[in-house]
Design a protein around this motif. Structure first.
Motif, short mmCIF file in Angstrom:
data_model
loop_
_atom_site.label_atom_id
_atom_site.label_comp_id
_atom_site.label_asym_id
_atom_site.label_seq_id
_atom_site.Cartn_x
_atom_site.Cartn_y
_atom_site.Cartn_z
N GLY A 70 0.84 -1.19 0.00
CA GLY A 70 0.00 0.00 0.00
C GLY A 70 0.87 1.24 0.00
O GLY A 70 1.71 1.41 0.88
N ILE A 71 0.69 2.12 -0.99
CA ILE A 71 1.55 3.29 -1.11
C ILE A 71 1.19 4.35 -0.09
O ILE A 71 0.03 4.76 0.04
N ASN A 72 2.21 4.79 0.64
CA ASN A 72 2.08 5.82 1.67
C ASN A 72 2.14 7.20 1.01
O ASN A 72 2.98 7.45 0.16
N SER A 73 1.25 8.11 1.42
CA SER A 73 1.19 9.43 0.77
C SER A 73 1.99 10.51 1.47
O SER A 73 2.01 11.66 1.01
N ILE A 74 2.67 10.19 2.58
CA ILE A 74 3.44 11.21 3.30
C ILE A 74 4.64 11.63 2.45
O ILE A 74 5.40 10.80 1.96
N GLY A 75 4.79 12.94 2.27
CA GLY A 75 5.80 13.46 1.37
C GLY A 75 7.21 13.03 1.70
O GLY A 75 8.04 12.87 0.79
N ALA A 76 7.51 12.83 2.96
CA ALA A 76 8.86 12.39 3.37
C ALA A 76 9.24 11.07 2.73
O ALA A 76 10.43 10.76 2.59
N PHE A 77 8.25 10.26 2.33
CA PHE A 77 8.50 8.96 1.73
C PHE A 77 8.34 8.98 0.20
O PHE A 77 8.54 7.94 -0.44
N LEU A 78 7.95 10.13 -0.36
CA LEU A 78 7.62 10.18 -1.78
C LEU A 78 8.61 10.96 -2.63
O LEU A 78 8.94 10.56 -3.74
N THR A 79 9.06 12.12 -2.13
CA THR A 79 9.82 13.05 -2.97
C THR A 79 11.04 13.58 -2.22
O THR A 79 11.06 13.63 -0.99
N ASP A 80 12.01 14.03 -2.97
CA ASP A 80 13.24 14.56 -2.37
C ASP A 80 12.99 15.84 -1.59
O ASP A 80 13.73 16.15 -0.65
N GLY B 110 -2.23 2.89 0.93
CA GLY B 110 -2.02 2.99 2.37
C GLY B 110 -1.65 4.43 2.67
O GLY B 110 -0.55 4.73 3.12
N LEU B 111 -2.57 5.36 2.37
CA LEU B 111 -2.27 6.79 2.31
C LEU B 111 -1.69 7.32 3.62
O LEU B 111 -0.88 8.24 3.62
N ASP B 112 -2.15 6.77 4.76
CA ASP B 112 -1.59 7.16 6.06
C ASP B 112 -1.71 8.67 6.29
O ASP B 112 -0.77 9.31 6.78
N THR B 113 -2.85 9.24 5.92
CA THR B 113 -3.07 10.67 6.06
C THR B 113 -2.87 11.11 7.52
O THR B 113 -3.45 10.53 8.43
N VAL B 114 -2.04 12.12 7.73
CA VAL B 114 -1.67 12.54 9.09
C VAL B 114 -2.59 13.70 9.52
O VAL B 114 -2.25 14.87 9.37
N PHE B 115 -3.75 13.33 10.06
CA PHE B 115 -4.70 14.34 10.53
C PHE B 115 -4.45 14.71 11.99
O PHE B 115 -5.19 15.49 12.57
N TYR B 116 -3.36 14.19 12.58
CA TYR B 116 -3.00 14.42 13.98
C TYR B 116 -1.61 15.05 14.03
O TYR B 116 -0.72 14.60 14.74
N GLN B 117 -1.44 16.12 13.24
CA GLN B 117 -0.14 16.77 13.12
C GLN B 117 0.41 17.28 14.46
O GLN B 117 1.62 17.16 14.72
#
Length: 327
Positions: free
Chosen positions: A216-226, A254-261
């Protein structure tokens, strides 16, 4: 392709919704957003590796009661058939998982009890070392311990799906090799596209696919892009990488949306480890559930047909669940 009609047809599966006590202030509003966006099934993190059995049991019991009081909107499921029935009746299917074996007290005999209470998959090692094996941030990258191997065997016997997200490379490969049933990475992205220890490399991707599993692909930017940004195009890039490497039947959401920042910021500031392991300071960029139509349309433009899209949206994970869970 009309995204709305595909969402109506699909089982849309989200693998990683934070639901430990620290996440709940914004939780009900987030559930409403997932429902409105057309997500069919949500798996909620009910406990983590640093939790212990009694408080996790209390929390799970409270949350089961909360969902049962809202049975017109939600259905706590036991089987894949329950997920499909909930979709037909207009309800959002709910299940629970553990991100670490701490709530099982590192005792294999507890796996069956957690399964009977509604836990449908579990991570064995979360980021750091525990008695079962090394997490993804341990420099030693040792594999499963003898106890970890016992956990794999018991999980297979019980029907508990195994999740190799957050595990070290060798720990994850041991889980995949030793498991008699397909394994998942519920919320992990591609190491070849973003050099981060939380991501999975080609060896892991090929191993999990060879045994029939799904990532499942995680959508958190730290894991996606430089530059740690996120967005639909970045997710599509990671989905397409796996699809090209092993086939679209081995990738999901596995978007893992972080709604608890605020909680994540507090956790980040509590010590140096997250910064040392390549995480930016929150707030973290991610993809929200409302982006689902845009994601479908982007994959459609990329050449994915309806069968592949239905698989990515949920059927791939449903296949693995059916091979693991008790009927």
């Amino acid at each position: 392709m009309a995204s709305a009609s595909l969402i109506d047809k699909a089982i849309v599966w989200e693998s990683a919704v934070g639901w430990t006590p620290e996440c709940l202030d914004e939780g009900p509003d987030m559930l409403a957003r997932y429902r409105a966006a057309g997500f069919s099934f949500l798996s909620l993190t009910i406990g983590a590796d640093w939790d212990r059995p009694e408080p996790t049991l209390r929390h799970l019991s409270q949350q089961r009661r909360w969902f049962e009081a809202r049975a017109h909107e939600f259905e706590i499921i036991d089987t894949v058939a329950d997920i499909r029935r909930a979709k037909t009746s207009g309800k959002t299917a709910i299940s629970f998982h553990l991100q670490g074996a701490g709530p099982a007290a590192y005792e294999p005999a507890m796996i069956d009890s957690w399964y009977r209470l509604g836990i449908r998959w579990m991570i064995l090692a979360y980021n750091t070392r525990n008695p079962l094996g090394d997490g993804c941030h341990e420099p030693s990258d040792a594999g499963l311990s003898m106890l970890g191997r016992a956990f794999v065997a018991e999980a297979n016997r019980v029907g508990m799906m195994l999740d190799a997200s957050h595990a070290g490379v060798n720990t994850s490969l041991d889980i995949i090799e030793l498991s008699s049933k397909p394994v998942i990475f519920s919320h992990s992205s591609v190491f070849a596209l973003k050099n981060h220890e939380r991501n999975v490399n080609d060896t892991q991707i090929k191993a999990v696919a060879r045994r029939g599993g799904v990532i499942g692909i995680n959508s958190i930017g730290a894991f996606l892009t430089d530059d740690n940004t996120s967005g639909v195009s970045a997710i599509v890039r990671h989905i397409d990488y796996i699809a090209q490497l092993v086939g679209p039947e081995h990738v999901g959401l596995g978007l893992d949306t972080v709604f608890y920042q605020p909680f994540m910021t507090k956790l980040y500031d509590s010590g140096p480890m997250m910064a040392l392991r390549g995480y930016p300071r929150p707030p973290w960029a991610d993809v929200k559930p409302e982006a689902l139509p845009e994601l479908i349309e982007a994959l459609d433009r990329h050449g994915y047909d309806e069968t592949a899209l239905l698989g990515i949206l949920g059927e791939n994970f449903l296949r693995v669940a059916e091979q693991n869970w008790r009927p």
